[in-house]
Design a protein around this motif. Structure first.
Motif, PDB file in Angstrom:
ATOM      1  N   GLY A  35      -4.172   6.758 -17.127  1.00 58.40           N
ATOM      2  CA  GLY A  35      -5.369   6.053 -17.821  1.00 58.40           C
ATOM      3  C   GLY A  35      -6.695   6.072 -17.107  1.00 58.40           C
ATOM      4  O   GLY A  35      -7.725   5.389 -17.534  1.00 58.40           O
ATOM      5  N   VAL A  36      -6.916   6.534 -15.884  1.00 56.39           N
ATOM      6  CA  VAL A  36      -7.787   6.721 -15.122  1.00 56.39           C
ATOM      7  C   VAL A  36      -8.847   7.836 -15.487  1.00 56.39           C
ATOM      8  O   VAL A  36      -8.202   9.018 -15.377  1.00 56.39           O
ATOM      9  N   THR A  60     -15.654  10.400  -9.106  1.00 53.72           N
ATOM     10  CA  THR A  60     -15.702   8.958  -9.791  1.00 53.72           C
ATOM     11  C   THR A  60     -14.552   8.931 -10.601  1.00 53.72           C
ATOM     12  O   THR A  60     -14.209   9.813 -11.475  1.00 53.72           O
ATOM     13  N   PHE A  61     -13.851   7.994 -10.169  1.00 51.84           N
ATOM     14  CA  PHE A  61     -12.750   7.291 -11.043  1.00 51.84           C
ATOM     15  C   PHE A  61     -13.254   6.216 -11.863  1.00 51.84           C
ATOM     16  O   PHE A  61     -14.002   5.398 -11.345  1.00 51.84           O
ATOM     17  N   SER A  62     -12.984   6.032 -13.082  1.00 52.78           N
ATOM     18  CA  SER A  62     -13.566   4.922 -13.977  1.00 52.78           C
ATOM     19  C   SER A  62     -12.185   4.730 -15.085  1.00 52.78           C
ATOM     20  O   SER A  62     -11.693   5.376 -15.473  1.00 52.78           O
ATOM     21  N   LYS A  63     -12.368   3.221 -15.302  1.00 50.08           N
ATOM     22  CA  LYS A  63     -11.531   2.824 -16.045  1.00 50.08           C
ATOM     23  C   LYS A  63     -11.931   1.519 -16.776  1.00 50.08           C
ATOM     24  O   LYS A  63     -12.238   0.474 -16.066  1.00 50.08           O
ATOM     25  N   GLY A  64     -12.626   1.570 -17.973  1.00 49.07           N
ATOM     26  CA  GLY A  64     -13.204   0.237 -18.604  1.00 49.07           C
ATOM     27  C   GLY A  64     -14.346   0.228 -17.858  1.00 49.07           C
ATOM     28  O   GLY A  64     -15.183   1.254 -17.751  1.00 49.07           O
ATOM     29  N   THR A 106      -7.252  -1.703 -10.237  1.00 53.22           N
ATOM     30  CA  THR A 106      -8.483  -2.382  -9.392  1.00 53.22           C
ATOM     31  C   THR A 106      -9.376  -1.145  -9.025  1.00 53.22           C
ATOM     32  O   THR A 106     -10.539  -1.481  -8.889  1.00 53.22           O
ATOM     33  N   LEU A 107      -8.655  -0.017  -9.270  1.00 53.85           N
ATOM     34  CA  LEU A 107      -9.822   1.036  -8.908  1.00 53.85           C
ATOM     35  C   LEU A 107     -10.186   0.938  -7.424  1.00 53.85           C
ATOM     36  O   LEU A 107     -11.414   1.334  -7.250  1.00 53.85           O
ATOM     37  N   GLU A 108      -9.502   0.746  -6.515  1.00 51.52           N
ATOM     38  CA  GLU A 108      -9.591   0.478  -4.960  1.00 51.52           C
ATOM     39  C   GLU A 108      -8.802   1.018  -4.167  1.00 51.52           C
ATOM     40  O   GLU A 108      -7.536   1.292  -4.589  1.00 51.52           O
ATOM     41  N   ALA A 109      -9.424   1.799  -3.149  1.00 46.85           N
ATOM     42  CA  ALA A 109      -8.475   2.636  -2.408  1.00 46.85           C
ATOM     43  C   ALA A 109      -7.441   1.557  -1.292  1.00 46.85           C
ATOM     44  O   ALA A 109      -7.936   1.022  -0.351  1.00 46.85           O
TER      45      ALA A 109
END
Length: 215
Positions: A35-36, A60-64, A106-109
């Motif tokens: 979903g990312v 770049t990873f994005s989600k919403g 959270t799209l955090e490492a």
């Protein structure tokens, strides 16, 4: 600056990144994992004689409304989907060495491993594939194509287990994971076939006794 960012900056300096050496940008933005959406923008550089010298990339990873970007200098192994304890992660490498676990919620490492010895010109383990045994990750790879190696990574303790150190007399070549058992196949010093099977409990006990914080 984090060691991995220093490594990438050193790589850019080696590439001689200037407007004169820039060749072109190639963008790929259609890949989606768990979903990312993943957008990779690669920048290729050339030497004076026109030969390709290397490339860097911005991922770049994005989600919403969430997004996460990072610089990379090696993306040949792609992006792996991982689920640990009900949490989804994207497993990828920013450089030839180390890896990142990106939290898909959270799209955090959440975790980033980089062997700092490579900053001093030493070699380290290169991850080429990853498989799961529940919350344990089996990292397959090599040291510059030879020798092959397998490491077990415990997500909870962030420790590594080297099978070549655990069984120095065996050169492991391939693996199988069934239910809660890991089976490794290889050859001994006499070139005879050898198989080692370990349950999850045995793997955790070996990790407790022989695990390390680095490759």
């Amino acid at each position: 600056m984090k060691p991995i960012d220093q490594y990438i900056e050193n790589y850019k300096a080696w590439l001689n990144v200037t407007p004169e050496t820039f060749r072109h940008t190639m963008e790929t933005s259609d890949e989606t994992v768990l979903g990312v959406k993943i957008c990779v923008e690669s920048h290729e550089y050339e030497e004076i004689n026109g030969l390709k010298r290397g490339e860097t990339a911005t991922v770049t990873f994005s989600k919403g409304e969430l997004s996460y970007s990072c610089s990379c200098c090696d993306l040949q192994r792609g992006f792996f989907s991982i689920c640990i304890g009900g949490k989804n992660f994207i497993f990828f490498s920013r450089t030839l060495y180390g890896f990142v676990l990106l939290d898909c919620e959270t799209l955090e490492a959440e975790y980033e491993h980089f062997p700092e010895i490579v900053l001093d010109g030493e070699e380290s383990f290169i991850v080429t594939n990853v498989k799961q045994l529940e919350d344990l990750l089996l990292l397959g790879g090599c040291y510059w194509a030879c020798p092959d190696e397998f490491f077990l990574f415990d997500y909870h303790t962030k420790r590594f287990l080297s099978f070549s150190r655990l069984y120095p007399e065996i050169d492991f070549e391939r693996e199988e994971i069934e239910t809660e058992t890991l089976t490794l196949h290889g050859k001994d010093k006499n070139d005879a076939d050898v198989t080692v099977s370990l349950t999850k409990e045995e793997l955790l006990a070996a990790m407790e006794a022989h695990g390390t914080t680095d490759f």
